[in-house]
Design a protein around this motif. Structure first.
Motif, PDB file in Angstrom:
ATOM      1  N   ILE A  82       0.839  -1.197   0.000  1.00 52.16           N
ATOM      2  CA  ILE A  82       0.000   0.000   0.000  1.00 52.16           C
ATOM      3  C   ILE A  82       0.873   1.246   0.000  1.00 52.16           C
ATOM      4  O   ILE A  82       0.638   2.206  -0.754  1.00 52.16           O
ATOM      5  N   ILE A  83       1.902   1.218   0.817  1.00 54.98           N
ATOM      6  CA  ILE A  83       2.786   2.377   0.895  1.00 54.98           C
ATOM      7  C   ILE A  83       3.467   2.618  -0.445  1.00 54.98           C
ATOM      8  O   ILE A  83       3.530   3.749  -0.937  1.00 54.98           O
ATOM      9  N   ASN A  84       3.932   1.533  -1.043  1.00 55.85           N
ATOM     10  CA  ASN A  84       4.582   1.683  -2.341  1.00 55.85           C
ATOM     11  C   ASN A  84       3.618   2.215  -3.385  1.00 55.85           C
ATOM     12  O   ASN A  84       3.992   3.051  -4.208  1.00 55.85           O
ATOM     13  N   TYR A  85       2.403   1.733  -3.317  1.00 56.75           N
ATOM     14  CA  TYR A  85       1.415   2.163  -4.309  1.00 56.75           C
ATOM     15  C   TYR A  85       1.121   3.651  -4.155  1.00 56.75           C
ATOM     16  O   TYR A  85       1.057   4.388  -5.143  1.00 56.75           O
ATOM     17  N   ILE A  86       0.947   4.086  -2.928  1.00 62.47           N
ATOM     18  CA  ILE A  86       0.637   5.505  -2.725  1.00 62.47           C
ATOM     19  C   ILE A  86       1.819   6.358  -3.150  1.00 62.47           C
ATOM     20  O   ILE A  86       1.658   7.401  -3.792  1.00 62.47           O
ATOM     21  N   GLN A  87       3.018   5.901  -2.806  1.00 61.47           N
ATOM     22  CA  GLN A  87       4.201   6.653  -3.227  1.00 61.47           C
ATOM     23  C   GLN A  87       4.277   6.738  -4.742  1.00 61.47           C
ATOM     24  O   GLN A  87       4.572   7.801  -5.302  1.00 61.47           O
ATOM     25  N   ALA A  88       4.003   5.621  -5.388  1.00 57.64           N
ATOM     26  CA  ALA A  88       4.058   5.619  -6.841  1.00 57.64           C
ATOM     27  C   ALA A  88       3.024   6.560  -7.421  1.00 57.64           C
ATOM     28  O   ALA A  88       3.307   7.297  -8.377  1.00 57.64           O
ATOM     29  N   LEU A  89       1.853   6.568  -6.822  1.00 59.92           N
ATOM     30  CA  LEU A  89       0.806   7.455  -7.332  1.00 59.92           C
ATOM     31  C   LEU A  89       1.183   8.907  -7.148  1.00 59.92           C
ATOM     32  O   LEU A  89       0.963   9.740  -8.041  1.00 59.92           O
ATOM     33  N   GLN A  90       1.757   9.213  -6.013  1.00 61.63           N
ATOM     34  CA  GLN A  90       2.138  10.604  -5.784  1.00 61.63           C
ATOM     35  C   GLN A  90       3.248  11.026  -6.734  1.00 61.63           C
ATOM     36  O   GLN A  90       3.236  12.137  -7.271  1.00 61.63           O
ATOM     37  N   CYS A  91       4.199  10.121  -6.952  1.00 55.23           N
ATOM     38  CA  CYS A  91       5.262  10.430  -7.909  1.00 55.23           C
ATOM     39  C   CYS A  91       4.679  10.600  -9.302  1.00 55.23           C
ATOM     40  O   CYS A  91       5.131  11.460 -10.073  1.00 55.23           O
ATOM     41  N   GLN A  92       3.680   9.800  -9.586  1.00 54.82           N
ATOM     42  CA  GLN A  92       3.090   9.897 -10.910  1.00 54.82           C
ATOM     43  C   GLN A  92       2.347  11.214 -11.092  1.00 54.82           C
ATOM     44  O   GLN A  92       2.358  11.781 -12.180  1.00 54.82           O
ATOM     45  N   VAL A  93       1.708  11.670 -10.040  1.00 53.30           N
ATOM     46  CA  VAL A  93       1.049  12.975 -10.124  1.00 53.30           C
ATOM     47  C   VAL A  93       2.078  14.057 -10.393  1.00 53.30           C
ATOM     48  O   VAL A  93       1.882  14.930 -11.248  1.00 53.30           O
ATOM     49  N   GLU A  94       3.198  13.967  -9.721  1.00 50.77           N
ATOM     50  CA  GLU A  94       4.239  14.962  -9.941  1.00 50.77           C
ATOM     51  C   GLU A  94       4.752  14.909 -11.374  1.00 50.77           C
ATOM     52  O   GLU A  94       4.862  15.923 -12.065  1.00 50.77           O
TER      53      GLU A  94
END
Lengths: 262, 147
Positions: free
Chosen positions: A184-196
């Protein structure tokens, strides 16, 4: 029990407007309850957060509050080793009925026959409310309040974890709470990076079109024609252009992107 | 971020997605157009950051104020904190402290108990993935149209 032992419990009960109740009626009833009944009261139901407030709110101005309070105490005193289903049902019945029924059921409860009461009361039971979580201890499990509360909390957490597992792709195959959390943590991090990353990309993609945006005044309806020709249909998606072709573009666009989600 | 009524009153021709996704798209596109209109093109990093902030703001606005994470995002946005709208990216997910990592990732998760944190995480993840889909779609269509 003699009246002095009643004293520490009295302030708690006097919060309810029950002053019309004669004290000699109270005395034998309270006296039957064990000493740690007050602690045990919270063991039977785990009610999310607001057990006290709701009970106080629902009480009729007559002696309902005190009797209801005591009836739940009575239930808990009889829950010695195992919390049977009959008791859970009976508790539901007590909670859902109003003050008059409480007095009645409390009188029956004080007779000490649990099963008879459970057989008598089902017509008064309502469908269980959502914010009650009935914890039932199986054989050999601890029944003190902390264990029950902790069990309810763990159940809630695993429920939430299951929801999260459904949300995060590829998380269903992972076994173990820690690795699920890692996913879950990795997924959220990936999503946030993707937004950036996507915002940078959006900036790069749209920068040559900036001049064309500024050509259109925001309220210019005659510029609606340009929306179809330029790739800027979305940029003029303010409320003025909802009937225009840009709206269709948006629906097409958004629908296309979101059909994968749903 | 005004005019929510117009988008809500708009009859939705496509029944497959709910109003919140539509609202998210509307808000984000409008914010994007505002960013493009107001920010000078000379500073791409500033603009990219503004777009990112707009993305999070539109997410939070369409999630509503019933969620703790959206409240945290909006509070940070309104108070113009020195920090970015998102928690710092590089986290060390130490083995024992995953809940702390989650707390830092989800906005407003600092003072939550574990149960609420998981609930907020679920909602936040849902909104975030929605937003990523939306932005990806915009980028795709813009790049395909531009060429």
């Amino acid at each position: 029990m003699d009246p002095p032992s009643l004293m520490p419990r009295l302030p708690e009960m006097c919060r309810f407007p029950m002053l019309g109740m004669p004290p000699r009626e109270l005395a034998p009833r309270v006296g039957r309850i064990g000493g740690d009944a007050l602690v045990e009261e919270s063991t039977v139901t785990e009610q999310c957060g607001r057990s006290k407030g709701r009970r106080r709110r629902r009480d009729p101005p007559s002696s309902g509050g005190a009797t209801e309070d005591e009836s739940s105490k009575l239930v808990s005193t009889s829950s010695g080793n195992e919390l049977t289903e009959a008791e859970a049902k009976r508790l539901k019945a007590i909670k859902s009925t109003d003050g008059n029924d409480n007095i009645k059921s409390e009188a029956e409860a004080s007779s000490g026959i649990c099963n008879k009461l459970a057989a008598q009361n089902p017509q008064t039971t309502e469908p269980p409310k959502q914010d009650y979580i009935h914890v039932r201890a199986r054989r050999g499990q601890a029944t003190d309040s902390h264990s029950l509360a902790e069990r309810a909390r763990r159940e809630k957490i695993s429920e939430k974890m299951k929801i999260l597992q459904d949300l995060v792709p590829g998380c269903n195959k992972v076994i173990g709470k820690a690795s699920v959390l890692d996913e879950i943590i990795n997924y959220i991090q990936a999503l946030q990076c993707q937004v950036e990353f996507l915002s940078m990309k959006l900036e790069a993609v749209n920068s040559p079109m900036n001049t064309t945006i500024e050509v259109f005044p925001s309220k210019d309806f005659s510029s609606q024609r340009y929306d179809t020709t330029s790739s800027l249909g979305y940029s003029s998606q303010t409320r003025e252009y909802e009937q225009g072709s840009g709206t269709e573009w948006l629906h097409m666009q958004v629908g296309g992107t979101f059909e994968r989600v749903t | 971020m005004d005019s929510k009524g117009s988008a809500c009153s708009n009859p939705n021709p496509n029944p497959t997605f709910g109003p919140s996704k539509l609202m998210l798209a509307f808000r984000f596109l409008r914010a994007l157009s505002i960013v493009h209109r107001t920010t000078p093109a000379s500073s791409p990093t500033c603009r990219g950051r503004r777009i990112e902030r707009a993305a999070y703001a539109s997410m939070a606005y369409s999630a509503g104020t019933s969620r703790a994470w959206s409240r945290a995002v909006l509070r940070r946005l309104h108070h113009r904190a020195r920090r970015r709208a998102v928690a710092p990216r590089r986290l060390s997910t130490t083995a024992g402290n995953r809940a702390e990592a989650l707390r830092r990732l989800v906005p407003g998760g600092a003072g939550m108990d574990y149960c609420t944190l998981l609930e907020e995480t679920a909602d936040y993840t849902k909104c975030l993935s929605m937003q990523v889909e939306l932005m990806q779609g915009i980028v795709d269509s813009a790049s395909s149209n531009g060429r």
